[in-house]
Design an enzyme around this catalytic site. Structure first.
Site, PDB file in Angstrom:
ATOM      1  CG  HIS A 123      -1.747   1.026   1.566  1.00  0.00           C
ATOM      2  ND1 HIS A 123      -1.579   2.082   1.726  1.00  0.00           N
ATOM      3  CD2 HIS A 123      -3.533   1.188   1.239  1.00  0.00           C
ATOM      4  CE1 HIS A 123      -2.805   3.276   1.896  1.00  0.00           C
ATOM      5  NE2 HIS A 123      -3.719   1.780   1.394  1.00  0.00           N
ATOM      6  CG  ASP A 200       1.068  -2.420   5.991  1.00  0.00           C
ATOM      7  OD1 ASP A 200       0.070  -1.866   7.637  1.00  0.00           O
ATOM      8  OD2 ASP A 200       0.742  -1.718   4.923  1.00  0.00           O
ATOM      9  CD  GLN A 203      -6.667  -4.199   4.527  1.00  0.00           C
ATOM     10  OE1 GLN A 203      -6.989  -4.912   5.022  1.00  0.00           O
ATOM     11  NE2 GLN A 203      -6.924  -3.694   3.485  1.00  0.00           N
ATOM     12  CE  LYS A 226      -6.968   0.105   5.883  1.00  0.00           C
ATOM     13  NZ  LYS A 226      -7.995   0.530   4.971  1.00  0.00           N
ATOM     14  CB  CYS A 364      -3.722   2.956  -1.705  1.00  0.00           C
ATOM     15  SG  CYS A 364      -4.893   4.716  -1.648  1.00  0.00           S
TER      16      CYS A 364
HETATM   17  N1  PLP Z   1      -1.225  -0.839   4.303  1.00  0.00           N
HETATM   18  C1  PLP Z   1      -2.673  -1.572   4.557  1.00  0.00           C
HETATM   19  C2  PLP Z   1      -2.088  -3.039   3.752  1.00  0.00           C
HETATM   20  C3  PLP Z   1      -3.873  -1.156   3.792  1.00  0.00           C
HETATM   21  O1  PLP Z   1      -4.807  -2.361   2.980  1.00  0.00           O
HETATM   22  C4  PLP Z   1      -3.765   0.662   4.357  1.00  0.00           C
HETATM   23  C5  PLP Z   1      -5.174   0.536   4.434  1.00  0.00           C
HETATM   24  O2  PLP Z   1      -5.904   0.503   3.135  1.00  0.00           O
HETATM   25  C6  PLP Z   1      -3.144   1.086   4.801  1.00  0.00           C
HETATM   26  C7  PLP Z   1      -1.786   0.717   4.607  1.00  0.00           C
HETATM   27  C8  PLP Z   1      -3.562   2.742   5.792  1.00  0.00           C
HETATM   28  O3  PLP Z   1      -4.229   2.477   6.491  1.00  0.00           O
HETATM   29  P1  PLP Z   1      -4.799   4.096   6.992  1.00  0.00           P
HETATM   30  O4  PLP Z   1      -5.524   4.526   6.134  1.00  0.00           O
HETATM   31  O5  PLP Z   1      -5.948   3.484   8.029  1.00  0.00           O
HETATM   32  O6  PLP Z   1      -3.098   4.770   7.712  1.00  0.00           O
END
Ligand code: PLP
Length: 406
Positions: A123, A200, A203, A226, A364
Site C-alpha cells: 500500500h 504492515d 489487513q 479496519k 492505493c
Molecule cells: N496498509 C494497508 C495494507 C492498507 O490496506 C491500508 C489501507 O487501506 C493502509 C496501510 C493505510 O491504512 P490507513 O489509511 O488506515 O492509515
C-alpha cells in the site's frame, strides 16, 4: 457457518438499510469495516460519563479517563500478545505508524548507501514513506516482485539481503491480492542476518490471529477502523530495544520529561511517541472492538471468512470472462477481479446501483497495478458479517454488468 449470523448482523446497525431500494451489501471491508453497537456505545459512554484530557489531571474524571486509556493499552497488548505494554504506541492509524517508523528509524539507522527492502505489493502507506526517506538519506529502496499467483518471490528477497540491508518492510496481507505473506519465514531469515522486520498489519490483524512474540517481528502497524473500531485510531507495536533507540517522531506536550531553555529530555515509552492530546474516545472504541473480536475468537473469524472467500471464488469463477488478481492458496478474504475488458469504474458504478458496495481503482497500490499492467481492479472484501446470499447477489450484479456491456 461458525457464527449465528443473524445475531452478529444485529450488532451492526448500519447494515440494516436500503440503498437504491435494495438491501445494502457491504463488501468494502478492506477499506473500512462497519462498527458494532458495542463500539458505538463505548464512545457514547465515554462522552456521557468519562470525558476528560488524560495523563494530566489529579481530579476524578482525569484519573478515570487515564486509567481507561491505559487499560486499553494493556488489552491491546494482550490481543496481539506483545511482551510489554509500553511497546504499544497509540497512533491515528497504520499510515501514521508507518510514517513514524520510516522517519525515526531512518534518522537513527539509515545512512548514505544503505538499503531497505520492500515489495511491489505495498500500500502507498508502506511505500512512499520509505521511498522518500531513502531519497533524503541517499539510501536505496529495493523492491521484491511477485509471481503469477500474487505470491512474493521469496528467493529474490533472500538474494537482496546483504551487509547494507538495514530493514525489511512488507505487508502482512496484501490489500489488493489478498495474499498472506510468509512473514514468519522472512523474519527468521532476516534475523539470521540481524536485520529487523516491519510488518504492515493493516489487513492482517482483523482477519487472522496475530501474535507478536510468535512472529517475532520488530514492528507491527495497524489501523483501528479496519478492525471494527473508530477512524483516527491505530497502533504501532515495536520491540522495546528499537523504540528505546529511535528519536521521537512528533514533539510537544506529553512526550517530554523536562523542558529547559536550551534542551529537552524525553518521556519514557510509550509516551515518548505520543505527543499531544490523543484520541481518547477512539481508543475507548478500539478497546470495545478488541473485546468484541476476542469474544468471537480470531480463529473463528478467520475460518468464517475463509468459507466466504472459498464460496465467492467458486461462484465468481463460474462466470465467463472473469480475470482474478491474487490466487495464492494463502489468502485473506479479498477478491480482486476484472470482468473481461470492462473498466473497473464502469463495473463498480453498476454494481453500486444494485446496492452492493465494492471498491474500484488502484487501491492505493499504484506500483502493483502498474506491474500487473491493468487500469485497476474491482475489489470485494468480506467480513464475518457477510453472507453467502450476499455473494450470490454480487454474482448476479456481475452478470448484469456483462449484459449491459454485451
Ligand atoms: N496498509 C494497508 C495494507 C492498507 O490496506 C491500508 C489501507 O487501506 C493502509 C496501510 C493505510 O491504512 P490507513 O489509511 O488506515 O492509515
Amino acid at each position: 457457518m461458525i457464527f449465528n449470523i443473524e445475531q452478529i448482523r444485529a450488532d451492526f446497525p448500519i447494515l440494516h438499510q436500503q440503498i437504491y431500494k435494495k438491501p445494502l451489501v457491504y463488501f468494502d471491508n478492506a477499506a473500512s469495516t462497519q462498527k458494532p453497537r458495542q463500539v458505538i456505545d463505548a464512545i457514547r459512554q465515554y462522552y456521557e460519563h468519562d470525558n476528560c484530557n488524560i495523563h494530566r489531571g489529579v481530579h476524578y474524571l482525569s484519573v478515570k479517563a487515564t486509567e481507561a486509556y491505559e487499560e486499553a493499552r494493556k488489552e491491546i497488548r494482550q490481543f496481539i500478545n506483545a511482551r510489554n505494554t509500553h511497546e504499544i504506541i497509540f497512533t491515528k492509524g497504520a499510515t501514521e505508524s508507518l510514517n513514524l517508523v520510516a522517519s525515526s528509524f531512518g534518522k537513527r539507522y539509515i545512512a548514505d548507501g544503505d538499503e531497505v527492502i520492500t515489495t511491489i505489493m505495498e500500500h502507498h502507506s508502506n511505500f512512499v514513506p520509505w521511498q522518500q526517506m531513502c531519497l533524503e538519506r541517499k539510501a536505496r529502496l529495493r523492491i521484491v516482485g511477485i509471481d503469477d499467483q500474487g505470491e512474493l518471490n521469496l528467493q529474490e528477497l533472500k538474494n537482496m539481503v546483504n551487509e547494507k540491508t538495514r530493514l525489511i518492510t512488507l505487508t502482512h496481507v496484501s490489500n489488493v491480492l489478498g495474499t498472506i505473506n510468509p512473514v514468519k519465514e522472512i523474519i527468521e531469515y532476516a534475523h539470521l542476518h540481524n536485520i529487523p522486520v516491519l510488518l504492515d498489519g493493516a489487513q492482517g490483524v482483523s482477519h487472522i490471529p496475530v501474535d507478536m512474540q510468535e512472529l517475532d517481528c520488530d514492528f507491527y502497524c495497524f489501523s483501528g477502523h479496519k478492525m471494527y473500531a473508530p477512524m483516527g485510531t491505530g497502533v504501532l507495536y515495536g520491540k522495546e530495544k528499537y523504540l528505546e533507540e529511535l528519536p521521537p517522531y512528533q514533539l510537544g506536550g506529553e512526550m517530554i520529561k523536562d523542558v529547559y531553555l536550551d534542551h529537552t529530555t524525553f518521556n519514557e515509552l510509550p509516551f515518548k511517541f505520543e505527543a499531544g492530546t490523543p484520541n481518547v474516545e477512539g481508543v475507548m472504541g478500539l478497546r470495545a472492538a478488541v473485546a468484541y473480536l476476542t469474544a468471537l475468537g480470531m480463529s473463528n473469524i478467520a475460518a468464517c471468512e475463509d468459507d466466504l472467500l472459498k464460496y465467492a471464488t467458486e461462484k465468481l469463477s463460474g462466470i465467463e470472462g472473469m480475470k482474478f488478481f491474487g490466487t495464492s492458496p494463502q489468502k485473506a478474504s479479498v477478491i480482486s477481479f476484472l470482468i473481461g475488458d470492462i473498466h473497473p469504474y464502469d463495473a463498480g458504478m453498476i454494481i453500486d446501483k444494485m446496492g452492493i458496495a465494492v471498491r474500484t481503482g488502484h487501491h492505493c497500490a499504484q506500483p502493483l497495478i502498474e506491474f500487473l499492467g491493468i487500469p485497476g481492479t474491482v475489489r470485494a472484501s468480506f467480513s464475518f458479517y457477510n453472507t453467502f446470499e450476499e455473494i450470490d447477489r454480487l454474482a448476479e450484479a456481475i452478470l448484469k454488468v456483462k449484459q449491459m456491456f454485451a
